[in-house]
Design an enzyme around this catalytic site. Structure first.
Site, PDB file in Angstrom:
ATOM      1  NE  ARG A 127      -3.772  -0.836  -4.480  1.00  0.00           N
ATOM      2  CZ  ARG A 127      -3.378  -1.487  -3.393  1.00  0.00           C
ATOM      3  NH1 ARG A 127      -3.347  -2.801  -3.369  1.00  0.00           N
ATOM      4  NH2 ARG A 127      -2.965  -0.841  -2.318  1.00  0.00           N
TER       5      ARG A 127
ATOM      6  CG  ASP B 165      -2.000  -0.915   1.281  1.00  0.00           C
ATOM      7  OD1 ASP B 165      -2.173  -1.645   0.293  1.00  0.00           O
ATOM      8  OD2 ASP B 165      -2.730  -0.949   2.289  1.00  0.00           O
TER       9      ASP B 165
END
Ligand SMILES: Cc1cc2nc3c(=O)[nH]c(=O)nc-3n(C[C@H](O)[C@H](O)[C@H](O)COP(=O)(O)OP(=O)(O)OC[C@H]3O[C@@H](n4cnc5c(N)ncnc54)[C@H](O)[C@@H]3O)c2cc1C
Length: 306
Positions: free
Chosen positions: A179, A129
């Site tokens: 991402r 993340d």
């Protein structure tokens, strides 16, 4: 104003201790998570698999302050990977660097991440993340270092950051799985674009760069982490233009958000993955979800009235 207040509240330890005790807050948070345990998350992943969606699991928690706590997080992910394998799920995991002890030093966080990635099947990605802007440099450093020996490590990049385009340019030669998301933290205007229109424009620019690289043979999977249907439509167009097939890139959405659209998009042939968050440390994450769509606050108030 409301977004700013919610993001401020998400970093306030006093509120984080008290608010989750209220039943109406817990009930409201359940909208975005299937439960607090790994078993809850796995059950949700099985349900989504039956609807045609692969998944990503993430244990909620951030800014872990002890080495023992960070080790426990790494152990949890190893158990999660075993459980995923045992159930034969197409499920990846996504980890926050500060959950692996980044605040205690880079080396410990890197060691724990390396351990998790090594325990994962080579064909299954582990995602990093991206947290607030202060963590971007150390996160990139850990990513580059672990990625040297392990191809199955992906990285989240945030389109609201002014620095992301040059960061992506530097990363592209590694052919990484990226991402792309808009970004969820409170950042000053010299660091992140304050206007939504600029963030959206930058998202599409970065998406174009990722898809173009994929179109000319880059190995890493481009993932568009967004619920924004206009951006998804544009990304589909960019993918077609770059000659990237439907199986060679993905859209990712969060559990519980635009579920009807998730079903529709899967039906239309789009590769869509759902990120499932679970765990007890949900308060800051939940306030960031409220901040993304202040209309969600009405849902909390309705729970209170209920
Ligand atoms: C798979 C995935 C992984 C992510 N990982 C990270 C990360 O590592 N780091 C990070 O900073 N951020 C992360 N995010 C969050 C991201 O940065 C955005 O804050 C979030 O996705 C909202 O932006 P959006 O692209 O959906 O667009 P928006 O323009 O915010 O929303 C588009 C539309 O989607 C719907 N929507 C969006 N959010 C919500 C919500 N909370 N509740 C209800 N409806 C909503 C609304 O209809 C809205 O109009 C991730 C998001 C996804 C989907």
């Amino acid at each position: 104003m409301l977004r700013s207040t919610l993001l401020w509240a998400s970093t306030n330890p006093f509120l984080a201790q008290r608010l989750p005790r209220y039943g109406f807050v817990r009930r409201a948070a359940r909208r975005f998570m299937p439960g607090e345990t790994l078993v809850d998350a796995l059950r949700a992943a099985e349900g989504l698999r039956d609807k045609g969606a692969p998944t990503t699991l993430t244990l909620l928690g951030e800014n872990v302050t002890t080495a023992a706590g960070a080790d426990a997080v790494a152990d949890h992910y190893l158990r999660a990977l075993d459980a995923v394998r045992a159930r034969g799920l197409d499920t990846e995991i996504s980890v926050k660097p500060t959950q692996l002890g980044l605040d205690l030093g880079l080396d410990g966080a890197r060691r724990r991440l390396e351990h998790i990635v090594a325990a994962c099947d080579p064909g299954t990605l582990v995602w990093m993340d991206m947290e607030s802007s202060a963590y971007v440099d150390p996160t990139l450093e850990i990513f580059r270092s672990v990625r040297q020996n392990r191809g199955n490590l992906g990285l989240c990049l945030q389109a609201y950051l002014r620095r992301t385009e040059p960061d992506l340019e530097e990363l592209l030669p590694l052919s990484p799985a990226i991402r792309l998301v808009k970004g969820a933290y409170r950042e000053p205007p010299d660091v992140a674009f304050p206007r939504k229109a600029d963030v959206d424009r930058n998202f599409l620019r970065l998406a174009g760069m990722l898809l173009a690289a994929r179109g000319v043979g880059a190995a890493g999977r481009p993932v568009m982490g967004t619920h924004d249907l206009r951006i998804i439509e544009e990304a589909e167009r960019l993918a077609r233009e770059a000659g990237v097939g439907a199986d060679d890139w993905e859209v990712a959405m969060l559990y519980g958000i635009r579920t009807d659209e998730q079903v529709r998009l899967i039906g239309s042939g789009l590769a869509l993955r759902v990120l499932i968050s679970y765990g007890t440390a949900w308060f800051p994450w939940y306030l960031r979800r409220l901040a993304e769509r202040p209309a969600n606050v009405w849902f909390v108030l309705k729970q209170l009235a209920g």
